[in-house]
Design a protein around this motif. Structure first.
Motif, short mmCIF file in Angstrom:
data_model
loop_
_atom_site.label_atom_id
_atom_site.label_comp_id
_atom_site.label_asym_id
_atom_site.label_seq_id
_atom_site.Cartn_x
_atom_site.Cartn_y
_atom_site.Cartn_z
N LYS A 1 0.79 -1.25 -0.13
CA LYS A 1 0.14 0.01 0.10
C LYS A 1 0.89 1.21 0.05
N ASN A 2 2.15 1.08 0.09
CA ASN A 2 3.04 2.27 0.17
C ASN A 2 3.41 2.64 -1.06
N ILE A 3 3.11 1.81 -2.20
CA ILE A 3 3.34 1.92 -3.54
C ILE A 3 2.21 3.27 -4.26
N SER A 4 2.94 4.19 -4.50
CA SER A 4 1.90 5.41 -5.21
C SER A 4 1.42 5.03 -6.71
N GLY A 5 2.49 4.56 -7.50
CA GLY A 5 1.98 3.93 -8.77
C GLY A 5 3.01 3.02 -9.42
N ILE A 6 2.68 2.56 -10.54
CA ILE A 6 3.47 1.71 -11.32
C ILE A 6 3.67 2.34 -12.86
N VAL A 7 5.00 2.46 -13.30
CA VAL A 7 5.43 2.66 -14.52
C VAL A 7 5.77 1.43 -15.40
N ILE A 8 5.18 0.81 -16.32
CA ILE A 8 5.73 -0.25 -17.04
C ILE A 8 6.31 0.05 -18.22
N THR A 9 7.58 -0.32 -18.34
CA THR A 9 8.22 0.08 -19.99
C THR A 9 7.99 -1.24 -20.97
N HIS A 10 7.90 -1.10 -22.18
CA HIS A 10 7.38 -1.97 -22.94
C HIS A 10 7.51 -1.62 -24.44
N GLY A 11 7.55 -2.57 -25.28
CA GLY A 11 7.59 -2.45 -26.80
C GLY A 11 6.33 -1.55 -27.16
N THR A 12 6.64 -0.90 -28.34
CA THR A 12 5.35 -0.38 -28.95
C THR A 12 4.57 -1.22 -29.87
N ASP A 13 5.15 -2.19 -30.24
CA ASP A 13 4.38 -3.11 -31.25
C ASP A 13 3.02 -3.68 -30.62
N THR A 14 3.23 -4.21 -29.35
CA THR A 14 1.94 -4.83 -28.69
C THR A 14 1.82 -4.04 -27.45
N ILE A 15 2.26 -2.89 -27.10
CA ILE A 15 1.83 -2.13 -25.96
C ILE A 15 0.31 -1.93 -25.68
N GLU A 16 -0.46 -1.72 -26.67
CA GLU A 16 -2.13 -1.53 -26.53
C GLU A 16 -2.53 -2.84 -26.15
N ASP A 17 -2.07 -4.10 -26.48
CA ASP A 17 -2.67 -5.31 -26.11
C ASP A 17 -2.41 -5.59 -24.70
N SER A 18 -1.02 -5.38 -24.21
CA SER A 18 -0.78 -5.51 -22.86
C SER A 18 -1.39 -4.70 -22.01
N ALA A 19 -1.65 -3.28 -22.31
CA ALA A 19 -2.28 -2.20 -21.49
C ALA A 19 -3.92 -2.74 -21.33
N PHE A 20 -4.41 -3.14 -22.56
CA PHE A 20 -5.66 -3.59 -22.42
C PHE A 20 -5.93 -4.63 -21.60
N PHE A 21 -5.11 -5.71 -21.83
CA PHE A 21 -5.44 -6.89 -20.80
C PHE A 21 -5.37 -6.55 -19.35
N LEU A 22 -4.38 -5.96 -18.99
CA LEU A 22 -4.37 -5.45 -17.53
C LEU A 22 -5.48 -4.36 -17.19
N GLU A 23 -6.19 -3.71 -18.06
CA GLU A 23 -7.25 -2.85 -17.88
C GLU A 23 -8.31 -3.71 -17.39
N LEU A 24 -8.43 -4.88 -18.09
CA LEU A 24 -9.47 -6.01 -17.69
C LEU A 24 -9.15 -6.68 -16.70
N THR A 25 -7.93 -6.89 -16.26
CA THR A 25 -7.83 -7.62 -15.00
C THR A 25 -7.15 -7.13 -13.91
N ILE A 26 -6.69 -5.95 -13.81
CA ILE A 26 -6.40 -5.20 -12.69
C ILE A 26 -7.45 -4.15 -12.02
N ASP A 27 -7.80 -4.26 -10.83
CA ASP A 27 -8.68 -3.41 -10.27
C ASP A 27 -8.13 -2.74 -9.21
N ASP A 28 -7.55 -1.49 -9.35
CA ASP A 28 -6.87 -0.54 -8.26
C ASP A 28 -7.08 0.97 -8.54
#
Length: 326
Positions: free
Chosen positions: A77-104
């Motif tokens: 709970k002491n973490i304020s936020g997360i930055v994920i460095t990623h390749g541009t080719d599929t970043i939209e897919d990875s972001a979408f998958f986390l949008e569907l599975t992470i609730d915070d």
């Protein structure tokens, strides 16, 4: 000082040129942090080196591991936020998958670069710094998974890569950006958030995308059915129309309770059952096809896969697609 976790997954942002002048993975998460002037004035950083490969290697099993890693990080709970460095080719897919599975409520931002770390004008350091600013901003809470490059902030639902090499590559079409990292502060305009969340499954169902083209036949659908496809996504033309030769395969899949989702090759607009000629969207709807409601083909594949962990009933899956953003 607030604490931000950098999760490094690879991509061009973490690459340098080899002796032949070609970009290859080369930089760790710690190296990415050290490349950003003044970043330690923003927050305290913890680095997680999740992977270091080109994002075309980000398979569904990697996404499951990434989602679970993010979930574990958020237990602190002491973490304020997360930055994920990623390749541009599929970043939209990875972001979408986390949008569907992470609730915070805390900010989670994907960032990347179009120019590798050995370029004198690499866009990586600025994108990382801007993303770190978003991660500690209270106004960034409850905005879902974000993607930020080139000062712009996008929601995960509609963002897509629009140019192979330009640093201003990401776009959300008619939906627009959700915010902007300006010199003095971060400006937020709206939210693009999923209304539905899924539990992270142990395994990801086999869902295959098919690109419709003139002259295509149902042989390709027959092939995928015989090779264990559990779901099919067809990228159709315009409003959701396909060549008439695909009708036989679509009916065959649906009769075997394999859901078929229809998307469009167009970046903007919805598929809708308005044409009733052979292969027309109205006929496909009558067969029992699921319409994507403006979600892209690659993202519809992920959404269908998660939906299949709950049901293979086409009406229930259509309801999931309907509710994703409405």
């Amino acid at each position: 000082m607030k604490k931000v976790v950098i999760v490094a997954t690879g991509g061009t942002i973490a690459m340098k040129k080899n002796e032949a002048g070609k970009s290859i993975p080369a930089v760790t998460g710690e190296g990415l942090i050290s490349s950003v002037p003044g970043i330690r004035d923003i927050a305290d950083f913890e680095v997680v080196n999740f992977s270091n490969f080109a994002s075309c290697n980000m398979k569904p099993e990697n996404l499951l591991k990434l989602a679970n890693k993010i979930k574990d990080i958020l237990k602190n709970k002491n973490i304020s936020g997360i930055v994920i460095t990623h390749g541009t080719d599929t970043i939209e897919d990875s972001a979408f998958f986390l949008e569907l599975t992470i609730d915070d409520e805390r900010p989670i931002i994907f960032t990347a670069a179009q120019r590798d770390a050995s370029e004198f004008d690499s866009d990586g350091p600025r994108n990382i710094k801007n993303s770190a600013k978003i991660a500690i901003d209270d106004c960034a809470k409850n905005r879902g998974i974000m993607v930020s490059l080139n000062e712009e902030i996008f929601g995960a639902l509609y963002v897509h890569k629009s140019h192979t090499s330009n640093v201003k590559t990401f776009d959300s079409g008619n939906m627009g950006i959700i915010g902007y990292v300006d010199i003095d502060r971060i400006c937020f305009y709206n939210n693009h958030r999923s209304k539905i969340k899924f539990q992270i499954p142990e395994n990801f169902p086999k869902v295959v995308p098919i690109l419709a083209y003139t002259g295509i036949t149902s042989d390709i659908i027959d092939f995928y059915i015989k090779n264990g496809a559990e779901g099919i996504v067809i990228e159709a033309f315009g409003r959701g129309n396909v060549p008439p030769e695909l009708e036989e395969g679509i009916i065959m899949a649906i009769e075997q309770r394999i859901p078929v989702v229809i998307t469009s090759r167009c970046h903007n607009g919805r598929v809708l059952p308005v044409y009733s000629y052979r292969g027309g969207s109205s006929r496909l709807k009558d067969f029992g096809c699921i319409f994507s409601e403006g979600i892209s083909t690659s993202k519809s594949r992920l959404l269908l896969g998660l939906a299949l962990t709950q049901t293979n009933d086409h009406l229930k899956i259509q309801d999931i697609f309907n509710k994703i953003a409405c």
